[in-house]
Design a protein around this motif. Sequence first.
Motif, PDB file in Angstrom:
ATOM      1  N   THR A  28       0.818  -1.219   0.000  1.00 41.49           N
ATOM      2  CA  THR A  28       0.000   0.000   0.000  1.00 41.49           C
ATOM      3  C   THR A  28       0.846   1.262   0.000  1.00 41.49           C
ATOM      4  OG1 THR A  28      -0.128   0.029   2.430  1.00 41.49           O
ATOM      5  CG2 THR A  28      -1.821  -1.213   1.240  1.00 41.49           C
ATOM      6  N   GLN A  29       2.133   1.166   0.331  1.00 44.09           N
ATOM      7  CA  GLN A  29       2.973   2.352   0.477  1.00 44.09           C
ATOM      8  C   GLN A  29       4.040   2.498  -0.608  1.00 44.09           C
ATOM      9  OE1 GLN A  29       3.939   2.873   4.929  1.00 44.09           O
ATOM     10  NE2 GLN A  29       3.387   0.709   4.819  1.00 44.09           N
ATOM     11  N   ILE A  30       4.141   1.529  -1.502  1.00 40.89           N
ATOM     12  CA  ILE A  30       5.225   1.543  -2.494  1.00 40.89           C
ATOM     13  C   ILE A  30       5.201   2.780  -3.383  1.00 40.89           C
ATOM     14  CG2 ILE A  30       6.063   0.358  -4.570  1.00 40.89           C
ATOM     15  CD1 ILE A  30       5.540  -2.285  -3.140  1.00 40.89           C
ATOM     16  N   PRO A  31       4.066   3.190  -3.974  1.00 43.88           N
ATOM     17  CA  PRO A  31       4.116   4.367  -4.858  1.00 43.88           C
ATOM     18  C   PRO A  31       4.632   5.625  -4.156  1.00 43.88           C
ATOM     19  CG  PRO A  31       2.064   3.174  -5.162  1.00 43.88           C
ATOM     20  CD  PRO A  31       2.729   2.572  -3.956  1.00 43.88           C
ATOM     21  N   GLY A  32       4.188   5.848  -2.916  1.00 46.34           N
ATOM     22  CA  GLY A  32       4.616   7.049  -2.213  1.00 46.34           C
ATOM     23  C   GLY A  32       6.032   6.990  -1.691  1.00 46.34           C
ATOM     24  N   LEU A  33       6.518   5.799  -1.378  1.00 47.39           N
ATOM     25  CA  LEU A  33       7.877   5.673  -0.851  1.00 47.39           C
ATOM     26  C   LEU A  33       8.910   5.475  -1.953  1.00 47.39           C
ATOM     27  CD1 LEU A  33       7.293   3.355   2.257  1.00 47.39           C
ATOM     28  CD2 LEU A  33       7.545   5.839   2.221  1.00 47.39           C
ATOM     29  N   TYR A  34       8.590   4.599  -2.930  1.00 47.00           N
ATOM     30  CA  TYR A  34       9.608   4.152  -3.877  1.00 47.00           C
ATOM     31  C   TYR A  34       9.257   4.376  -5.339  1.00 47.00           C
ATOM     32  CZ  TYR A  34      10.890   1.673   0.374  1.00 47.00           C
ATOM     33  OH  TYR A  34      11.217   1.368   1.660  1.00 47.00           O
ATOM     34  N   GLY A  35       8.079   4.905  -5.632  1.00 49.62           N
ATOM     35  CA  GLY A  35       7.701   5.129  -7.018  1.00 49.62           C
ATOM     36  C   GLY A  35       8.501   6.238  -7.662  1.00 49.62           C
ATOM     37  N   PRO A  36       8.338   6.462  -8.969  1.00 48.59           N
ATOM     38  CA  PRO A  36       9.065   7.546  -9.652  1.00 48.59           C
ATOM     39  C   PRO A  36       8.801   8.914  -9.044  1.00 48.59           C
ATOM     40  CG  PRO A  36       8.029   6.070 -11.242  1.00 48.59           C
ATOM     41  CD  PRO A  36       7.509   5.672  -9.892  1.00 48.59           C
ATOM     42  N   GLU A  37       7.614   9.100  -8.446  1.00 48.92           N
ATOM     43  CA  GLU A  37       7.270  10.359  -7.793  1.00 48.92           C
ATOM     44  C   GLU A  37       7.262  10.210  -6.281  1.00 48.92           C
ATOM     45  OE1 GLU A  37       3.500  11.340  -9.482  1.00 48.92           O
ATOM     46  OE2 GLU A  37       4.376  12.136 -11.336  1.00 48.92           O
ATOM     47  N   GLY A  38       7.930   9.185  -5.773  1.00 47.90           N
ATOM     48  CA  GLY A  38       7.957   8.930  -4.341  1.00 47.90           C
ATOM     49  C   GLY A  38       9.065   9.676  -3.630  1.00 47.90           C
ATOM     50  N   ILE A  39       9.159   9.430  -2.338  1.00 49.52           N
ATOM     51  CA  ILE A  39      10.150  10.131  -1.513  1.00 49.52           C
ATOM     52  C   ILE A  39      11.566   9.677  -1.851  1.00 49.52           C
ATOM     53  CG2 ILE A  39      10.899  10.564   0.857  1.00 49.52           C
ATOM     54  CD1 ILE A  39       7.999  10.140   1.741  1.00 49.52           C
ATOM     55  N   PRO A  41      12.859   7.291  -4.668  1.00 45.94           N
ATOM     56  CA  PRO A  41      12.612   6.379  -5.800  1.00 45.94           C
ATOM     57  C   PRO A  41      13.552   5.187  -5.795  1.00 45.94           C
ATOM     58  CG  PRO A  41      12.551   8.658  -6.530  1.00 45.94           C
ATOM     59  CD  PRO A  41      13.032   8.686  -5.104  1.00 45.94           C
ATOM     60  N   ALA A  42      12.973   4.004  -5.940  1.00 47.97           N
ATOM     61  CA  ALA A  42      13.761   2.771  -5.849  1.00 47.97           C
ATOM     62  C   ALA A  42      14.709   2.617  -7.019  1.00 47.97           C
ATOM     63  CB  ALA A  42      12.821   1.563  -5.775  1.00 47.97           C
ATOM     64  N   ARG A  43      14.446   3.288  -8.149  1.00 47.19           N
ATOM     65  CA  ARG A  43      15.302   3.109  -9.329  1.00 47.19           C
ATOM     66  C   ARG A  43      16.731   3.584  -9.086  1.00 47.19           C
ATOM     67  NH1 ARG A  43      12.520   7.930 -10.596  1.00 47.19           N
ATOM     68  NH2 ARG A  43      13.941   9.653 -11.106  1.00 47.19           N
ATOM     69  N   ARG A  44      16.910   4.454  -8.066  1.00 41.89           N
ATOM     70  CA  ARG A  44      18.254   4.962  -7.789  1.00 41.89           C
ATOM     71  C   ARG A  44      19.137   3.943  -7.091  1.00 41.89           C
ATOM     72  NH1 ARG A  44      16.170  10.609  -5.005  1.00 41.89           N
ATOM     73  NH2 ARG A  44      15.248  11.577  -6.863  1.00 41.89           N
ATOM     74  N   LEU A  72       9.210  -4.042 -16.540  1.00 45.42           N
ATOM     75  CA  LEU A  72       8.821  -3.284 -15.360  1.00 45.42           C
ATOM     76  C   LEU A  72       9.988  -2.442 -14.869  1.00 45.42           C
ATOM     77  CD1 LEU A  72       7.052  -6.152 -13.346  1.00 45.42           C
ATOM     78  CD2 LEU A  72       5.971  -4.547 -14.929  1.00 45.42           C
ATOM     79  N   ASP A  73       9.674  -1.301 -14.253  1.00 44.50           N
ATOM     80  CA  ASP A  73      10.716  -0.571 -13.549  1.00 44.50           C
ATOM     81  C   ASP A  73      10.844  -1.132 -12.133  1.00 44.50           C
ATOM     82  OD1 ASP A  73       8.663   0.524 -12.009  1.00 44.50           O
ATOM     83  OD2 ASP A  73       8.500   2.316 -13.248  1.00 44.50           O
ATOM     84  N   THR A  74      11.750  -0.566 -11.350  1.00 41.38           N
ATOM     85  CA  THR A  74      12.027  -1.129 -10.026  1.00 41.38           C
ATOM     86  C   THR A  74      10.809  -1.037  -9.110  1.00 41.38           C
ATOM     87  OG1 THR A  74      14.336  -0.443 -10.290  1.00 41.38           O
ATOM     88  CG2 THR A  74      13.629  -1.096  -8.091  1.00 41.38           C
ATOM     89  N   ALA A  75      10.099   0.095  -9.151  1.00 42.21           N
ATOM     90  CA  ALA A  75       8.928   0.248  -8.286  1.00 42.21           C
ATOM     91  C   ALA A  75       7.830  -0.739  -8.675  1.00 42.21           C
ATOM     92  CB  ALA A  75       8.412   1.682  -8.360  1.00 42.21           C
ATOM     93  N   GLN A  76       7.633  -0.939  -9.967  1.00 43.39           N
ATOM     94  CA  GLN A  76       6.631  -1.921 -10.396  1.00 43.39           C
ATOM     95  C   GLN A  76       7.053  -3.336 -10.026  1.00 43.39           C
ATOM     96  OE1 GLN A  76       6.617  -0.819 -14.524  1.00 43.39           O
ATOM     97  NE2 GLN A  76       4.774   0.443 -14.333  1.00 43.39           N
ATOM     98  N   GLY A  77       8.352  -3.612 -10.094  1.00 38.78           N
ATOM     99  CA  GLY A  77       8.847  -4.903  -9.629  1.00 38.78           C
ATOM    100  C   GLY A  77       8.576  -5.102  -8.150  1.00 38.78           C
ATOM    101  N   LEU A  78       8.708  -4.025  -7.361  1.00 41.47           N
ATOM    102  CA  LEU A  78       8.374  -4.096  -5.938  1.00 41.47           C
ATOM    103  C   LEU A  78       6.899  -4.440  -5.736  1.00 41.47           C
ATOM    104  CD1 LEU A  78      10.283  -1.100  -4.274  1.00 41.47           C
ATOM    105  CD2 LEU A  78      10.431  -3.500  -3.632  1.00 41.47           C
TER     106      LEU A  78
END
Length: 700
Positions: A28-39, A41-44, A72-78
Amino acid sequence: MAGSRLPRHLFLQGVAAIFMFAFASLYTQIPGLYGPEGILPARRTLRPQGKGRWQQLWETPTLLWEAPRLGLDTAQGLELLSLLGTLLALGALLLSQLRHLLTYLLLWAAYLSVCQVGQVFLYFQWDSLLLETGFLAVLVAPLRQPPHRKQAPQSKLAGASPHEGLSFWLVRWLLFRLMFASGVVKLTSRCPAWWGLTALTYHYETQCLPTPAAWFAHHLPVWLHKLSVVATFLIEIAVPPLFFAPIRRLRLAAFYSQVLLQVLIILTGNYNFFNLLTLVLTTALLDDVHLLAESGSSRRKKMPTSWPRALLAMLALLLELAIYGLLAYGVVHCFGLEVDWEQYAIHSRTTFTFHQFSQWLKTVSLPTMWLGAASLAWELLTALWRWTQVRGWLQKFCAAAQLSIFGAATVALFMISLVPYSYMEPSTHGRLWTGAHRLFGTVEHLQLANSYGLFRRMTGLGGRPEVVLEGSYDGHHWTEIEFMYKPGNVSRAPPVVTPHQPRLDWQMWFAALGPHTQSPWFTSLVLRLLQGKEPVIRLIQNHAPTYPFHKQPPTYVRAQLYKYWFSQPGEQGQWWRRQWVEEFFPAVSLGDPTLETLLRQFGLQDKSPPRARSSSSPLTEALYWVRKQLSPLEAPTLLWGLLATVGAIRVMQALLGPRPSPPAREKQRPAPREDSGATSKQAAPAPSNSSRSQTPRRKK
């Protein structure tokens, strides 16, 4: 030692439930924490460095390296890993056929993959504890499911593999390390609140996310708070060695003391799945005899009749009473317990010094390791004895192979765990075998063994520090941005969110303990609020209308530091009192030099924005559809819904499943009838029905 088949089944079901909660809560928290527009971003976090595929996977063990192959990108993989982990854990919780070694290996690998990119939001001890417990579940889970047929408990125990109880011992050892270290670090930290026995006078209002019950617990008498601290030290330091006691009543007493502590923590604090996971670990202290809850008559039948057995039972009872007496004397002596009959109170104080405790810890650290080694040696000998009872050369060979593999793995994990366990006493850590250090260093990044020490120091002794975000359109009129879970509005009651962990709210609690520069992610949070990014806003308020700037992002954002206290009894309509302390983060806007400098300093600037994909794959569309369906639900509601679903399915399985077998005395009736039928065939005239019914009685 009684069998452990039923406790192992409980353990495996409990681990599956915790994995389900952990994956669903994180999803439930992945987009806000790790998405491309998150705090953050997991892609880094995953950047190929030109290394080989397997070397890259070993150094950073995460399945997310394969996300680009799926489009998929990293956030979508999450998101995909979290969804699959939730469904797989749910299946293992409901279907015994899925409680297989491979299932728990996949759950462990998926959560390890998530933790590799989780950054600061997954740096919690319970995440490490879940990884270590999950790997132990891989060893405890059966290699193959036994054939589904009704068996008596005795026959089930007789058909158990020799190695089955061996790996389960590691769960008991993990529980010992967790509890003993958690108690010791409270005193080695030299925290004045723990040494003065006043920690609980602050704990209930200064913990991260208190529950409504915490308000009532906070207002209990001070002498009761002090006595509760004494009980905490007793349960966490003195009781854990009883986990390895040969007398089962001592182990059961230790079990119920641990359960009591965890239940009280759950009632007064929102600690996500941590306390539930600790309760799962306590199943290692149970046995089949206790869980079967045999009747009193059957117990009387098992009373020892021969005088040697009766003597051993009497000696065991005397030893048990002596240990209880020793614990009671130690508590009274070390904490100076005195009963005040006039005030109806029990006064307590610490009667030993830090130097004395340090010397005691240095004395007992190594013996506790030898205690664990001796208990493990007994388990190994028991497993070898069970192996000698296996019949058939092929079965004996297979059992020997399994026992060798699982025995070696158990010994290796025990040796690895000694390294982080010894962190609490430096001199003992230096005396460990160098081979254990090398072995631990090799697999440290897999988090197979970790050090623990919860509530090391009590924070907020002068009031609970709390960061309050504010937004404005003109820089003069400010509106507070209230979070869903953490304290903000003084008239709002504390929520109950267990087993969900709102990870941003938790990090806000840690951020308040120091300057904002110690929490670089906070600058990124301010940036996302200024940009009006919906995924981040949903972490603060899931329903858009309740967010004060849902129509237009604020022009300015700042943060203030307050001190919070629980309200006093009699203050109507208020749960908290607060007082302004200082500015925590200066007022900034988009393009502000201060904000740009901080972003550049912490490496949080979007240097390489995510590449736009030319076409969406079916998997991406499926993930988007699932997210759209679940986004209106708040995370605690989703988790409680999963729990209610499991309960409903279990009830349906119990109602529609096969009926339990009849009692043993009714099972014996058909057999004599067959004998009487055979006798009637030999007789010349067929006997009457009454004579046939009497024949079995004469044979009995």
